[in-house]
Design an enzyme around this catalytic site. Structure first.
Site, PDB file in Angstrom:
ATOM      1  CG  ASP A 523      -0.307  -0.317   2.516  1.00 18.94           C
ATOM      2  OD1 ASP A 523       1.111   0.027   2.518  1.00 18.94           O
ATOM      3  OD2 ASP A 523      -0.802  -0.021   3.485  1.00 18.94           O
ATOM      4  CG  ASP A 525       1.275   4.602   5.423  1.00 18.45           C
ATOM      5  OD1 ASP A 525       1.451   5.470   4.885  1.00 18.45           O
ATOM      6  OD2 ASP A 525       0.299   4.117   6.367  1.00 18.45           O
TER       7      ASP A 525
END
Ligand code: 0RA
Length: 657
Positions: A523, A525
């Site tokens: 993702d 992050d």
């Protein structure tokens, strides 16, 4: 006898010609020996080789315009308005001089009258090599009221034509060629790569107008690009520092010629920027590995700034500024022309000529002393900036010493969170840097503990682009990581990635794991943490990347289940295929957002097992490009950063391991 047609010269194949063809066969047989590779880099090399000759003509003062065109079919035309390659009869072979140049190995390297030709090494293999490696090549030369044309197939002269020039005063050389598919694994030119090199050449050769047209890009803004810089490398430094806060304007610039060697230097310090970026060139070749010119420059810079500081009471007697101090935040371009360069090093991009060190040193000392005396305000700013760096570094050193004393007691020195492997041969060992404690736990259980070690990293590591050295050294996450990988691999405390400090061999000895694998969630992050880690390694352990030791793990994005069969899917494209294969009806799709969603068995099966996994090997294209991207990533503008993180492909290429 070959019948002589009107307007055509007879081609006679005498003994010397056979030798010539032998040369061409040799090039076709071992192309990589002449141009480095038969992949993308070798392919682009063809263009550079031809353009270099026009550049030489420009350097000799006979040509102002060079145009390069890539056609829709990936052939290339290079045209200049120079004197034109002579086509009068060559004495020995009785063939037009241009034919000899284009068909004789090594004749090409020396046919210009410029003394700054490159002997061996990267360039200077001669246009004859380009000819030998092209499906076809055409030369059209206009000079003295005549136009001569010749066509070659795979290096062999086929037809030629001589006639009056269409335009009376026209002169120049036009070389067109199409790289041979039989030779090259890749025949599509990359617009960005070519543009980058042409821009670089325009900076290095002040005033020359280089027009780049890519007919494949019709209708787009990069269809035609014009590169022309009246400021030369001064404009280059300006461009490199465009987005930075500069300590002074304009860049410092000077040039000199001594013993047939021309030295030209432009440099500028920036305020809120702590790395050094020195780009050096020798006869238009980028010396990525540095060499004697860089060594001379660096030592002179340190001496000049220290002596100015003392002379003007700006620095205390005991405050001796180091090279790292005076180069903090520095961008410099060094441009050298030298009649007989010796290139050394792994990629033959390190200048070896020993006489150059002292020569550049004295040019820099003389010119910099004069500059500083004339510009006291700039001098003061430079010294104060270096003093600041000096003081921070002293503090960091003290902190580090304290740390060392403390850890000397702790003999193992290994971070507590590291789950090490049992294998002692570093060449077989892998270290997984895993995002988060929960994924770290799964990885610890799922791994093959014989050769796989796991180090969980908590949260985001320090943003090394903005942090100062003292902070970087005291960051827990970074220290733990350094200790695990091998404290000796971190050598780039000057921010240059440790270019000079460690030899390849020494580096290997200090590495505890020959594969370091970044394993983060799929993702945004995860991408951010990955980028931060890449930044860190790029700045402070570049050798880890250059040596091919840094990898990125590829966890699956989906699990597709249908009936009894199930398949892991790693990207959208593959998902499409899998769904088609299994049939959509009744298929169950599970999306993995994080590594933590997989159990240890799944993590092993999909991401860690060497038999089944795909690792991406991290590569460095080019320090300058990298610098650019990290600036975007760490800069204050959010949108380009988000875009990059989403694309995030620049540093990695697909590689099955
Ligand atoms: C040697 C002599 C002369 C021209 C050139 C080389 C020449 C080579 C290239 C390659 C690409 N463009 C070029 N332009 C010129 C001519 C010497 C004379 O006219 O006296």
């Amino acid at each position: 006898m070959v019948k002589k047609k009107e307007g055509q010269l007879a081609a006679t194949y005498d003994a010397s010609k056979i030798k010539i063809l032998g040369g061409i066969e040799a090039v076709r047989k071992r192309p990589a020996m002449y141009i480095g590779s038969t992949g993308k880099s070798g392919l682009h090399h063809l263009i550079y080789e031809v353009v270099d000759n026009s550049i030489d003509e420009a350097l000799a003062g006979h040509c102002d315009n060079i145009s390069i065109t890539i056609t829709k079919e990936n052939s290339v035309m290079v045209e200049d308005d120079g004197r034109g390659i002579p086509f009068d009869k060559h004495k020995e072979t009785k063939r037009p001089a241009v034919e000899v140049v284009l068909t004789t190995l090594h004749a090409g390297g020396k046919f210009g009258d410029s003394v700054y030709k490159v002997s061996g090494g990267l360039h200077g293999v001669g246009v004859s090599c380009v000819n030998a490696l092209s499906e076809w090549m055409e030369a059209e030369i206009t000079r003295e009221g005549e136009t001569y044309f010749q066509h070659y197939d795979r290096g062999k002269p086929r037809k030629e034509k001589l006639g009056p020039a269409k335009q009376k005063d026209k002169r120049g050389t036009r070389i067109t060629f199409k790289p041979d598919k039989q030779i090259f694994t890749e025949t599509d030119f990359d617009n960005k790569t070519v543009a980058h090199r042409l821009r670089e050449l325009a900076y290095l050769n002040r005033g020359v107008k280089i027009t780049f047209t890519d007919e494949r890009e019709k209708g787009k803004d990069n269809h035609t690009q014009v590169f022309q810089y009246e400021g030369g490398i001064l404009s280059y430094v300006d461009h490199l520092n465009e987005k930075k806060d500069r300590l002074y304007k304009p860049p410092i610039y000077f040039s000199a010629e001594k013993e047939h060697i021309c030295v030209e230097i432009a440099m500028q310090h920036c305020k809120d920027y702590y790395d050094e970026n020195i780009f050096s060139f020798v006869n238009c070749i980028k010396t990525k590995e540095g060499g004697t010119h860089e060594v001379g420059f660096k030592s002179a810079l340190t001496k000049a700034i220290n002596s100015y500081g003392r002379k003007n009471n700006l620095a205390k007697e005991d405050e001796s500024l180091s090279g790292d101090d005076v180069r903090e935040g520095l961008t410099a371009v060094i441009n050298l022309r030298i009649p007989e360069p010796q290139f050394e090093g792994q990629t033959k991009t390190k200048l070896g000529n020993s006489e150059v060190k002292g020569l550049v040193d004295s040019v820099v000392i003389d010119n910099l002393n004069a500059y500083l005396d004339k510009n006291p305000a700039v001098a003061k700013a430079v010294i104060e900036r270096a003093l600041m760096a000096y003081r921070v570094r002293q503090a960091a050193r003290k902190a580090q010493e304290l740390e060392r004393k403390k850890s000397a007691l702790d003999t193992a020195l290994l971070p507590g969170k590291l789950a090490d492997c049992s294998e002692s041969n570093a060449a077989k060992c892998e270290l997984f840097l895993v995002e988060g404690d929960s994924a770290g736990g799964s990885a610890k259980q799922g791994r093959d503990r014989r050769f796989q070690a796991i180090l969980p990293l908590r949260g985001k590591i320090l943003n090394v682009e903005k942090a100062r050295i003292d902070k970087i050294l005291t960051s827990n996450e970074i220290r733990t990581m350094i200790t695990a990988i091998g404290p000796g691999v971190i050598s780039g405390l000057s921010g240059d990635g440790g270019k000079e400090e460690l030899s390849e061999e020494e580096f290997f000895k200090k590495l505890n794991y020959h594969k370091v694998v970044i394993m983060t969630d799929a993702d945004v992050d995860g991408a951010h943490i990955r980028t931060l880690l890449l930044t860190f390694f790029f700045r402070y352990a570049r050798k880890l990347i250059e040596g091919g030791h840094l990898y990125i793990a590829q966890p699956p994005l989906f699990l597709v289940k249908k009936g009894k069969s199930q398949e892991y899917v790693y990207n959208e494209k593959q998902l499409e295929k899998t769904m088609k294969k299994l049939g959509r009806d009744g298929a169950h799709l599970q999306r993995y957002k994080g590594l933590g969603e997989m159990n240890p068995g799944q993590l092993w099966e999909t991401t860690m097992n060497p038999e089944a996994r795909t690792l991406l090997q991290v590569t460095i294209e080019d320090a300058e490009d990298a610098d650019e991207i990290f600036k975007i990533l760490m800069g204050s503008e959010v949108e380009p950063r988000r875009k990059f993180i989403q694309e995030n492909a620049k540093y990695v290429k697909n590689l099955d391991v």
